[in-house]
Design a protein around this motif. Sequence first.
Motif, PDB file in Angstrom:
ATOM      1  N   LYS A 207      60.557 -55.252  35.852  1.00 13.88           N
ATOM      2  CA  LYS A 207      60.200 -56.009  34.643  1.00 13.88           C
ATOM      3  C   LYS A 207      60.446 -55.143  33.412  1.00 13.88           C
ATOM      4  O   LYS A 207      60.031 -53.985  33.371  1.00 13.88           O
ATOM      5  CB  LYS A 207      58.732 -56.436  34.706  1.00 13.88           C
TER       6      LYS A 207
ATOM      7  N   GLY B  26      59.785 -54.930  29.350  1.00 13.42           N
ATOM      8  CA  GLY B  26      58.958 -55.505  28.280  1.00 13.42           C
ATOM      9  C   GLY B  26      59.753 -55.739  27.008  1.00 13.42           C
ATOM     10  O   GLY B  26      60.922 -55.338  26.900  1.00 13.42           O
ATOM     11  N   GLY B  27      59.121 -56.373  26.039  1.00 14.02           N
ATOM     12  CA  GLY B  27      59.777 -56.727  24.783  1.00 14.02           C
ATOM     13  C   GLY B  27      60.382 -55.524  24.078  1.00 14.02           C
ATOM     14  O   GLY B  27      61.491 -55.605  23.520  1.00 14.02           O
ATOM     15  N   THR B  28      59.670 -54.383  24.140  1.00 12.60           N
ATOM     16  CA  THR B  28      60.187 -53.203  23.448  1.00 12.60           C
ATOM     17  C   THR B  28      61.465 -52.710  24.119  1.00 12.60           C
ATOM     18  O   THR B  28      62.255 -52.012  23.491  1.00 12.60           O
ATOM     19  CB  THR B  28      59.140 -52.071  23.470  1.00 12.60           C
TER      20      THR B  28
ATOM     21  N   TRP C 134      59.089 -51.496  33.458  1.00 15.17           N
ATOM     22  CA  TRP C 134      59.772 -50.617  32.485  1.00 15.17           C
ATOM     23  C   TRP C 134      59.212 -50.911  31.099  1.00 15.17           C
ATOM     24  O   TRP C 134      59.192 -52.060  30.650  1.00 15.17           O
ATOM     25  CB  TRP C 134      61.268 -50.879  32.486  1.00 15.17           C
TER      26      TRP C 134
ATOM     27  N   VAL D 276      57.089 -46.113  27.050  1.00 15.98           N
ATOM     28  CA  VAL D 276      56.421 -44.808  27.149  1.00 15.98           C
ATOM     29  C   VAL D 276      56.581 -44.301  28.592  1.00 15.98           C
ATOM     30  O   VAL D 276      56.893 -45.085  29.496  1.00 15.98           O
ATOM     31  CB  VAL D 276      54.918 -44.890  26.780  1.00 15.98           C
TER      32      VAL D 276
ATOM     33  N   VAL E  22      51.815 -44.577  32.581  1.00 12.98           N
ATOM     34  CA  VAL E  22      50.440 -44.681  32.078  1.00 12.98           C
ATOM     35  C   VAL E  22      50.017 -43.285  31.635  1.00 12.98           C
ATOM     36  O   VAL E  22      50.220 -42.314  32.363  1.00 12.98           O
ATOM     37  CB  VAL E  22      49.482 -45.200  33.172  1.00 12.98           C
TER      38      VAL E  22
ATOM     39  N   ASP F 276      46.289 -43.915  24.761  1.00 13.82           N
ATOM     40  CA  ASP F 276      47.405 -44.604  24.102  1.00 13.82           C
ATOM     41  C   ASP F 276      48.142 -43.579  23.229  1.00 13.82           C
ATOM     42  O   ASP F 276      47.565 -43.053  22.275  1.00 13.82           O
ATOM     43  CB  ASP F 276      46.855 -45.749  23.229  1.00 13.82           C
ATOM     44  N   PRO F 277      49.407 -43.290  23.542  1.00 15.83           N
ATOM     45  CA  PRO F 277      50.107 -42.251  22.775  1.00 15.83           C
ATOM     46  C   PRO F 277      50.260 -42.594  21.296  1.00 15.83           C
ATOM     47  O   PRO F 277      50.466 -41.709  20.473  1.00 15.83           O
ATOM     48  CB  PRO F 277      51.468 -42.150  23.469  1.00 15.83           C
TER      49      PRO F 277
ATOM     50  N   ALA G 186      44.152 -50.586  28.090  1.00 14.69           N
ATOM     51  CA  ALA G 186      45.447 -49.887  28.092  1.00 14.69           C
ATOM     52  C   ALA G 186      46.549 -50.935  28.175  1.00 14.69           C
ATOM     53  O   ALA G 186      46.865 -51.461  29.238  1.00 14.69           O
ATOM     54  CB  ALA G 186      45.533 -48.909  29.260  1.00 14.69           C
ATOM     55  N   LYS G 187      47.126 -51.236  27.027  1.00 14.92           N
ATOM     56  CA  LYS G 187      48.060 -52.369  26.925  1.00 14.92           C
ATOM     57  C   LYS G 187      49.292 -52.191  27.808  1.00 14.92           C
ATOM     58  O   LYS G 187      50.037 -53.143  28.053  1.00 14.92           O
ATOM     59  CB  LYS G 187      48.471 -52.474  25.449  1.00 14.92           C
ATOM     60  N   VAL G 188      49.497 -50.973  28.274  1.00 15.22           N
ATOM     61  CA  VAL G 188      50.720 -50.682  29.034  1.00 15.22           C
ATOM     62  C   VAL G 188      50.866 -51.575  30.273  1.00 15.22           C
ATOM     63  O   VAL G 188      51.966 -51.799  30.761  1.00 15.22           O
ATOM     64  CB  VAL G 188      50.766 -49.172  29.385  1.00 15.22           C
TER      65      VAL G 188
END
Length: 488
Positions: free
Chosen positions: A23, A25-27, A248, A251, A254, A258-259, A284-286
């Motif tokens: 998967k 993500g949008g980023t 994917w 960052v 995990v 949050d960096p 943790a939005k990750v």
Amino acid sequence: MSDQDPVTSTTQATPGGATLVMKFGGTSVGTPEAMAQVVEITRRTRRDWPRLVVIISALSGVTNLLLESASQAAFGQGSSFYNAEARLREMHYAIAEQLVSDLARRAQVKQDVGHLISDFLNLCQAIAVLGEATPRALDAVAALGERMSVRLLAAALDSAGVPAQYVEATQVIVTDRNFQNAHPDLATTQQRSRLVLGPILDLGRVPVVTGFIGATPEGITTTLGRGGSDYSAGILGAVLPADDVWIWTDVDGVMSADPRAVPTARTIPELTYREIAELAYFGAKVLHPKTIRPVIDAGIGLRICNTFNPDHPGTRLVADREATLNGDVKAVTAIHGQRLITIEGRGMLGVPGVAARTFGAVASTGTSVPLITQASSEQSICFAVPSSATDQVIAALEKAFSNELAQQDIDRIWATDEVVIITVVGAGMIHTPGIAGRVFTSLGSQNVNVIAIAQGSSEVSISLVVSATDADVAVRALHDLILARASS
Ligand code: ADP
Ligand code: ASP
Ligand code: MG
């Protein structure tokens, strides 16, 4: 329908070889450069995993843009969706121009995306006429983001010599009618996934599936909740079944915090199911918190890795095991924008079923409660809700307890100013002597006042509620504690 619907476990041999679900993500698909990176990762991975399913989100920022436009349309602000239209065309067409080399195919993809953008305008116009955007209409609008991105990625993969076919998850993921937060029916989804994805995989092609969306049995589009593409990967991974699911993102897996909030955050190479579930649940939005359950139930692997640093191993999920019982604090997370609601009164001791009625009233507003604190006496109940839901929740509680308030069995129902729930996570932490004490000492040394405390039921987390103004200091202090213990 429940999360426990039967799915075939991976202990059965996968016909035709091992299957991987990836998967992005949008980023990872926001720009032509990022999308090119996704194409390259897919091309390389397919050498080792010929049965490869790719799930992608909408391009970065697109879901927000679509939903904001629909909401503004409901308020009669027509011009905003025409501005959004131009932005949508620009973002999607730029990817087609740069990554789809065959001119006929490029024209076809642009036309397909153009039709979806016309659908967006039509939906917004309908919403503007009605003056309201129902959850069902918002799902139809939000789904357009993923429906556009899969078309682009499938064409870009074909251009790079990786045979691909886009698939709308409305054909595969069957859900209930709970628009904006739909729940999958895993048994039916399993049948559909084999029917729809099986033949594509058998032909050696890569199905490129929309994340985030599904459909009711009648075919009405639903969404799985914001950030739900991770959940799509968990669902499809479980039902196919896949041998592994790789998420994917932007960052290196995990991290210990949050960096974006804590620049010294480090990758955590291994986490147990319970730890990652707790981290995801507590902000943790990750990883979307619902992703874990289907993956655990199906007993499949999960990895989180970085699209922009693909050789970094990222984070691997491992089974909960004895060794972790001597664990330490591994990560700190924060859920912002909460308030604590307290129901208090000396007469509450005698009121039957107070807790059940309290949470029944809260549930009737559709609000979820991330944290409940234990009171030593039964004279108060205290729990957190998102700030935006506070007024609605208090009104529902005042209605539910109108008699008790009139008789003064309950003195008052009130909300604090904005608070943040900070959670430290680590398996076995609670059994390791002295850690809880150090957590509180490190906050005390920064003059952070802890308003409430709750211990996770799975014993791998401790949550602390602090005022919004103390949150950043508290997170950094706890992260310093993690780094200090790691290096000692
Ligand atoms: P995607 O578009 O890939 O789904 P998200 O923005 O949903 O990406 O999730 C990735 C983001 O999660 C990271 O950019 C990071 O800021 C945030 N995040 C929050 N907590 C953590 C954590 N503990 N470890 C890693 N990332 C985290
Ligand atoms: N595009 C959806 C969202 O922004 C789903 C996701 O990104 O996971 O919420
Ligand atoms: Mg996400």
